[in-house]
Design an enzyme around this catalytic site. Sequence first.
Site, PDB file in Angstrom:
ATOM      1  N   VAL A   1       0.841  -1.202   0.000  1.00 19.74           N
ATOM      2  CA  VAL A   1       0.000   0.000   0.000  1.00 19.74           C
ATOM      3  C   VAL A   1       0.875   1.250   0.000  1.00 19.74           C
ATOM      4  O   VAL A   1       1.754   1.394   0.841  1.00 19.74           O
ATOM      5  CB  VAL A   1      -0.936   0.007   1.228  1.00 19.74           C
ATOM      6  CG1 VAL A   1      -1.737   1.301   1.278  1.00 19.74           C
ATOM      7  CG2 VAL A   1      -1.870  -1.188   1.189  1.00 19.74           C
ATOM      8  N   GLY A   2       0.620   2.141  -0.957  1.00 21.79           N
ATOM      9  CA  GLY A   2       1.442   3.339  -1.074  1.00 21.79           C
ATOM     10  C   GLY A   2       2.870   2.984  -1.434  1.00 21.79           C
ATOM     11  O   GLY A   2       3.816   3.632  -0.980  1.00 21.79           O
ATOM     12  N   GLY A   3       3.031   1.960  -2.275  1.00 18.89           N
ATOM     13  CA  GLY A   3       4.357   1.422  -2.599  1.00 18.89           C
ATOM     14  C   GLY A   3       5.154   2.225  -3.600  1.00 18.89           C
ATOM     15  O   GLY A   3       6.205   1.763  -4.044  1.00 18.89           O
TER      16      GLY A   3
ATOM     17  N   HIS B   1       2.810   6.504   9.704  1.00 22.66           N
ATOM     18  CA  HIS B   1       3.309   7.699  10.407  1.00 22.66           C
ATOM     19  C   HIS B   1       2.878   8.985   9.723  1.00 22.66           C
ATOM     20  O   HIS B   1       3.029  10.070  10.283  1.00 22.66           O
ATOM     21  CB  HIS B   1       4.833   7.633  10.568  1.00 22.66           C
ATOM     22  CG  HIS B   1       5.607   7.934   9.326  1.00 22.66           C
ATOM     23  ND1 HIS B   1       6.924   8.355   9.366  1.00 22.66           N
ATOM     24  CD2 HIS B   1       5.277   7.872   8.008  1.00 22.66           C
ATOM     25  CE1 HIS B   1       7.353   8.549   8.134  1.00 22.66           C
ATOM     26  NE2 HIS B   1       6.381   8.250   7.302  1.00 22.66           N
TER      27      HIS B   1
END
Length: 359
Positions: free
Chosen positions: A199-201, A262
């Site tokens: 995810v969000g790679g 984060h």
Amino acid sequence: MASNNGRKASEIFQGQLLLYRHMYAHVDSMFLKCIVELGIPNIIHNHGQPITLPKLVSILQVPPNKVSGLQSLMRYLAHNGFFEIVTIHDNLEEKEAYALTAASELLVKGSDLCLAPIVECFLDPTFSSSWHQMKKWICEDDLTLFGISLGSHLWDFLNKSPTHNKSFNEAMASDSQMMNLALRDCNWVFEGLETIVDVGGGTGITAKIICEAFPKLKCIVLERPHVVDQNLSGCNNLKYVVGDMFKSIPKADAVLLKWILHNWNDNDCRKILENCKEAIISSKCKRGKVIVIDVVINENQDEHEVTRLKLLMNVHMACLINGKERSEEEWKKLFVEAGFQGYKISPLTGHLSLIEIYP
């Protein structure tokens, strides 16, 4: 002269040292940016051996009146671990020269592990100037430093600025290259899995590393449209999917969240983790899990400098995008609230941990 609150003069002077060190600290990052822009790590690397100051001056074509300034810069950076001052023999003479260290080797462009793009991106004036707005950020509700300086959230800004988006993606890709080293001894993390979603790679650096190590593991990179649109092509066991992690995540045996959580506050993280859990449950894999690569603040066990970096990163994320770094207790609270049953934390790099979360 009366001392402050009865403190000894030695204490006051120590306080002054601390104050001055932080007052000048912003210059450290500018020095780092400077040597990357000048290409000094590459110059030393291409030289094939430690380089003398006169040779460096000649290659950079430094004006005579700036030679002492360059020497001051090099000696300061050597003192702080970016170069090593060594003695070499040249024409039967002993000469002082500068050699690369583990830190400056990471700034050699074209090398397998190069973090120069992340230095260039993070220290771009468009981003770094945001820190002058700290007072306004502290005093006004629901603002981020990027919201103040860029006029929008970071992700919206990147959507509208192809140049900065390219720089940001290159920065994240350079950091992902470090995963090749970090994951080298982590085969146990991926054993028994048939599918995984990164995810969000980004541009897929981490996913490619995983695919090369596990050819039978099918990997999906879930990303925003403007990232996937960059002519990214998959292969037999790697494909790119446009999507929104806040809406849904493709079903898979495992979901990888590297440096993702984060970026977000607790409410947003819970939503992401809930979608991760749904994706895992849908795959019906007995070994299904979420794999988080992120910071775990542990002041009681970490070395002082490691904690310093983690706490600094925590302020960085909070100010810029309302994100945060978390302690183990804060991570555990998130996992429980998102409906997970257990987790395991393992060390990964000097400041990052690998967290396996089980539904």
